[in-house]
Design a protein around this motif. Structure first.
Motif, PDB file in Angstrom:
ATOM      1  N   MET A   1       0.840  -1.193   0.000  1.00 34.25           N
ATOM      2  CA  MET A   1       0.000   0.000   0.000  1.00 34.25           C
ATOM      3  C   MET A   1       0.877   1.245   0.000  1.00 34.25           C
ATOM      4  O   MET A   1       1.921   1.293   0.641  1.00 34.25           O
ATOM      5  N   LYS A   2       0.449   2.243  -0.719  1.00 34.92           N
ATOM      6  CA  LYS A   2       1.194   3.489  -0.807  1.00 34.92           C
ATOM      7  C   LYS A   2       0.204   4.641  -0.860  1.00 34.92           C
ATOM      8  O   LYS A   2      -0.818   4.570  -1.549  1.00 34.92           O
ATOM      9  N   LYS A   3       0.507   5.715  -0.126  1.00 37.11           N
ATOM     10  CA  LYS A   3      -0.316   6.918  -0.221  1.00 37.11           C
ATOM     11  C   LYS A   3      -0.010   7.621  -1.536  1.00 37.11           C
ATOM     12  O   LYS A   3       1.161   7.757  -1.922  1.00 37.11           O
ATOM     13  N   ILE A   4      -1.056   8.071  -2.212  1.00 36.56           N
ATOM     14  CA  ILE A   4      -0.895   8.735  -3.499  1.00 36.56           C
ATOM     15  C   ILE A   4      -1.611  10.078  -3.455  1.00 36.56           C
ATOM     16  O   ILE A   4      -2.813  10.146  -3.160  1.00 36.56           O
ATOM     17  N   GLY A   5      -0.880  11.130  -3.737  1.00 37.67           N
ATOM     18  CA  GLY A   5      -1.468  12.460  -3.783  1.00 37.67           C
ATOM     19  C   GLY A   5      -1.025  13.187  -5.029  1.00 37.67           C
ATOM     20  O   GLY A   5      -0.304  12.647  -5.864  1.00 37.67           O
ATOM     21  N   PHE A   6      -1.472  14.432  -5.150  1.00 37.89           N
ATOM     22  CA  PHE A   6      -1.011  15.239  -6.276  1.00 37.89           C
ATOM     23  C   PHE A   6      -0.205  16.417  -5.759  1.00 37.89           C
ATOM     24  O   PHE A   6      -0.345  16.844  -4.610  1.00 37.89           O
ATOM     25  N   LEU A   7       0.663  16.932  -6.619  1.00 41.02           N
ATOM     26  CA  LEU A   7       1.461  18.120  -6.329  1.00 41.02           C
ATOM     27  C   LEU A   7       1.261  19.113  -7.460  1.00 41.02           C
ATOM     28  O   LEU A   7       1.549  18.816  -8.617  1.00 41.02           O
ATOM     29  N   SER A   8       0.748  20.299  -7.109  1.00 41.22           N
ATOM     30  CA  SER A   8       0.494  21.338  -8.105  1.00 41.22           C
ATOM     31  C   SER A   8       1.398  22.534  -7.855  1.00 41.22           C
ATOM     32  O   SER A   8       1.534  22.996  -6.724  1.00 41.22           O
ATOM     33  N   PHE A   9       1.982  23.051  -8.928  1.00 41.73           N
ATOM     34  CA  PHE A   9       2.767  24.287  -8.838  1.00 41.73           C
ATOM     35  C   PHE A   9       1.867  25.516  -8.951  1.00 41.73           C
ATOM     36  O   PHE A   9       2.301  26.629  -8.675  1.00 41.73           O
ATOM     37  N   GLY A  10       0.644  25.335  -9.386  1.00 42.04           N
ATOM     38  CA  GLY A  10      -0.297  26.441  -9.441  1.00 42.04           C
ATOM     39  C   GLY A  10       0.077  27.531 -10.424  1.00 42.04           C
ATOM     40  O   GLY A  10      -0.162  28.719 -10.179  1.00 42.04           O
ATOM     41  N   HIS A  11       0.630  27.151 -11.561  1.00 46.08           N
ATOM     42  CA  HIS A  11       0.977  28.142 -12.578  1.00 46.08           C
ATOM     43  C   HIS A  11      -0.281  28.835 -13.105  1.00 46.08           C
ATOM     44  O   HIS A  11      -1.344  28.232 -13.217  1.00 46.08           O
ATOM     45  N   TRP A  12      -0.133  30.090 -13.469  1.00 44.45           N
ATOM     46  CA  TRP A  12      -1.162  30.725 -14.282  1.00 44.45           C
ATOM     47  C   TRP A  12      -0.500  31.636 -15.316  1.00 44.45           C
ATOM     48  O   TRP A  12       0.609  32.122 -15.132  1.00 44.45           O
ATOM     49  N   THR A  13      -1.193  31.812 -16.428  1.00 46.88           N
ATOM     50  CA  THR A  13      -0.714  32.667 -17.508  1.00 46.88           C
ATOM     51  C   THR A  13      -1.923  33.155 -18.296  1.00 46.88           C
ATOM     52  O   THR A  13      -2.906  32.415 -18.452  1.00 46.88           O
ATOM     53  N   PRO A  14      -1.899  34.400 -18.786  1.00 49.10           N
ATOM     54  CA  PRO A  14      -3.044  34.899 -19.560  1.00 49.10           C
ATOM     55  C   PRO A  14      -3.179  34.292 -20.947  1.00 49.10           C
ATOM     56  O   PRO A  14      -4.092  34.645 -21.701  1.00 49.10           O
ATOM     57  N   SER A  15      -2.332  33.361 -21.308  1.00 50.27           N
ATOM     58  CA  SER A  15      -2.390  32.729 -22.625  1.00 50.27           C
ATOM     59  C   SER A  15      -3.754  32.090 -22.867  1.00 50.27           C
ATOM     60  O   SER A  15      -4.314  31.432 -21.972  1.00 50.27           O
ATOM     61  N   PRO A  16      -4.312  32.223 -24.072  1.00 49.29           N
ATOM     62  CA  PRO A  16      -5.601  31.584 -24.374  1.00 49.29           C
ATOM     63  C   PRO A  16      -5.531  30.062 -24.349  1.00 49.29           C
ATOM     64  O   PRO A  16      -6.550  29.392 -24.265  1.00 49.29           O
ATOM     65  N   GLN A  17      -4.311  29.497 -24.415  1.00 50.92           N
ATOM     66  CA  GLN A  17      -4.178  28.033 -24.337  1.00 50.92           C
ATOM     67  C   GLN A  17      -4.287  27.523 -22.898  1.00 50.92           C
ATOM     68  O   GLN A  17      -4.426  26.319 -22.675  1.00 50.92           O
ATOM     69  N   SER A  18      -4.240  28.403 -21.931  1.00 48.04           N
ATOM     70  CA  SER A  18      -4.297  28.000 -20.525  1.00 48.04           C
ATOM     71  C   SER A  18      -5.708  28.095 -19.980  1.00 48.04           C
ATOM     72  O   SER A  18      -6.445  29.029 -20.286  1.00 48.04           O
ATOM     73  N   GLN A  19      -6.077  27.117 -19.149  1.00 46.14           N
ATOM     74  CA  GLN A  19      -7.353  27.189 -18.445  1.00 46.14           C
ATOM     75  C   GLN A  19      -7.187  27.851 -17.073  1.00 46.14           C
ATOM     76  O   GLN A  19      -8.144  27.956 -16.311  1.00 46.14           O
ATOM     77  N   THR A  20      -5.963  28.273 -16.767  1.00 44.22           N
ATOM     78  CA  THR A  20      -5.661  28.922 -15.493  1.00 44.22           C
ATOM     79  C   THR A  20      -4.951  30.228 -15.822  1.00 44.22           C
ATOM     80  O   THR A  20      -3.735  30.281 -15.949  1.00 44.22           O
ATOM     81  N   ARG A  21      -5.738  31.301 -15.963  1.00 42.41           N
ATOM     82  CA  ARG A  21      -5.213  32.540 -16.543  1.00 42.41           C
ATOM     83  C   ARG A  21      -4.945  33.635 -15.521  1.00 42.41           C
ATOM     84  O   ARG A  21      -4.320  34.639 -15.844  1.00 42.41           O
ATOM     85  N   THR A  22      -5.432  33.469 -14.302  1.00 41.65           N
ATOM     86  CA  THR A  22      -5.262  34.494 -13.278  1.00 41.65           C
ATOM     87  C   THR A  22      -4.907  33.837 -11.949  1.00 41.65           C
ATOM     88  O   THR A  22      -5.053  32.619 -11.777  1.00 41.65           O
ATOM     89  N   ALA A  23      -4.488  34.675 -10.994  1.00 42.49           N
ATOM     90  CA  ALA A  23      -4.227  34.165  -9.649  1.00 42.49           C
ATOM     91  C   ALA A  23      -5.495  33.577  -9.046  1.00 42.49           C
ATOM     92  O   ALA A  23      -5.445  32.550  -8.354  1.00 42.49           O
ATOM     93  N   ALA A  24      -6.634  34.213  -9.313  1.00 38.84           N
ATOM     94  CA  ALA A  24      -7.902  33.686  -8.800  1.00 38.84           C
ATOM     95  C   ALA A  24      -8.168  32.298  -9.355  1.00 38.84           C
ATOM     96  O   ALA A  24      -8.602  31.389  -8.630  1.00 38.84           O
ATOM     97  N   ASP A  25      -7.916  32.112 -10.657  1.00 44.27           N
ATOM     98  CA  ASP A  25      -8.090  30.782 -11.254  1.00 44.27           C
ATOM     99  C   ASP A  25      -7.202  29.761 -10.542  1.00 44.27           C
ATOM    100  O   ASP A  25      -7.653  28.656 -10.191  1.00 44.27           O
ATOM    101  N   ALA A  26      -5.944  30.109 -10.342  1.00 46.46           N
ATOM    102  CA  ALA A  26      -5.002  29.158  -9.744  1.00 46.46           C
ATOM    103  C   ALA A  26      -5.440  28.761  -8.338  1.00 46.46           C
ATOM    104  O   ALA A  26      -5.399  27.574  -7.971  1.00 46.46           O
ATOM    105  N   LEU A  27      -5.857  29.728  -7.555  1.00 43.13           N
ATOM    106  CA  LEU A  27      -6.248  29.433  -6.169  1.00 43.13           C
ATOM    107  C   LEU A  27      -7.554  28.654  -6.106  1.00 43.13           C
ATOM    108  O   LEU A  27      -7.655  27.621  -5.419  1.00 43.13           O
TER     109      LEU A  27
END
Length: 340
Positions: free
Chosen positions: A1-27
């Motif tokens: 058995m092993k604990k499995i989690g995720f690690l996010s760097f929380g990047h954001w960018t105003p690029s139209p290719q990103s779904q995380t475009r602002t600090a609010a989006d990232a948080l």
């Protein structure tokens, strides 16, 4: 058995290719992903902290919000750069966030990594005393933080306080019992891993470390973990320590996965330099069909040594896709390795 989690760097960018475009989006998306990961049966939601960057910065509001929105999942950092931290204020913030989360915080801290600005901690009011390096300053901040988390009184009370005090010396409040045992050190070398063990901290080993032998990354990392465990035993601690490693792992189970990661070229370790001089080795990424992934991951010595695996997620692809990435590992890969 092993604990499995995720690690996010929380990047954001105003690029139209990103779904995380602002600090609010990232948080806000970070909170949503923690909720989704808990529903999928993941064990941890961890966040990287960087200053002066379009990434997650001050961690405690986010950790507290994740704690308020979830019930069971561990909530942590990997890592907080202690060069920037006031250990007293940090202890108050950490205690409050841990109480809100019901004792589920797992705080990864460290000396930090190369950053966006030169000597950024100086802008936060910190400078190493003469004869001390910034890494030594980080470890000193850590020692104060760990001592305060024990909950012992150290401050002499005012004889004429605004509010009545309990008897004796006062401690920082709020104090969260048990948090001291849920502090992890992000070690980039064998020596700092051994120091973490002696200090009674759990170990976080990332996707990079200083190259100390020229061996493959996962072998060096496994050796680091074994040295850590030996130092822990020698120090005489009574509890079992925890060890995590982080990896970029993508199970190719649908067309989206193959479009994003089907031509992954990072199948080998990479060599780079930290601060322009320190030779570092960066671990490979994994992207393959689930049955192939199982066989590849069986050969990763460091994953075998660790009790916790953190999956680095491409947060700018959005909450739904990242939940899919986590679910694919939990459902199609983990059972084949005996982790579930």
């Amino acid at each position: 058995m092993k604990k499995i989690g995720f690690l996010s760097f929380g990047h954001w960018t105003p690029s139209p290719q990103s779904q995380t475009r602002t600090a609010a989006d990232a948080l806000l998306q970070s909170i949503d992903l923690a909720v989704a990961a808990e529903a999928l049966g993941a064990d941890g939601a961890y966040f990287r902290v960087h200053h002066f960057a379009r990434q997650l910065g001050s961690p405690f509001p986010l950790l507290a919000a994740c704690g308020a929105k979830t019930k069971t999942i561990e909530i942590g950092t990997a890592v907080i750069d202690m060069r920037y931290e006031n250990p007293m204020y940090m202890a108050e913030d950490a205690g409050a966030a841990d109480i809100i989360a019901g004792g589920r915080l797992q705080l990864g801290i460290s000396r930090g990594s190369p950053e966006q600005v030169i000597d950024g901690w100086r802008h936060f009011g910190y400078a190493p005393p003469e004869g001390m390096t910034d890494a030594e300053m980080a470890r000193r901040h850590t020692e104060v933080f760990l001592e305060v988390l024990l909950g012992k009184g150290f401050a002499r009370p005012n004889p004429n306080p605004m509010f009545p005090n309990p008897s004796g010396l006062l401690r920082l409040e709020p104090h969260s019992e048990g948090l001291r045992e849920r502090i992890w050190w992000g070690a980039g070398t064998n020596a700092t891993a051994e120091w973490a063990a002696k200090s009674g901290m759990n170990l976080q080993s990332s996707t990079l470390k200083i190259d100390e032998s020229g061996k493959p990354f996962h072998v060096q990392q496994a050796e680091q973990i074994r040295l850590y465990r030996a130092a822990w035993k020698e120090a005489g601690h009574t509890r079992e320590p925890r060890v995590s490693v982080s990896r970029s792992i993508f199970a190719l189970v649908d067309a989206r996965d193959r479009a994003y990661f089907g031509r992954d070229s990072e199948g080998d370790d990479q060599i780079g330099f930290l601060g322009g001089s320190e030779r570092a080795i960066f671990g490979r990424s994994y992207a393959a069909e689930p049955d192939v992934l199982v066989e590849q991951l069986k050969k990763d010595e460091a994953i075998a040594e660790a009790d916790t695996l953190l999956l680095t997620v491409p947060n700018q692809l959005g909450v739904d896709y990242n939940a899919h990435v986590i679910e694919a590992i939990l459902k199609h890969v983990a059972p084949g390795l005996g982790w579930r």
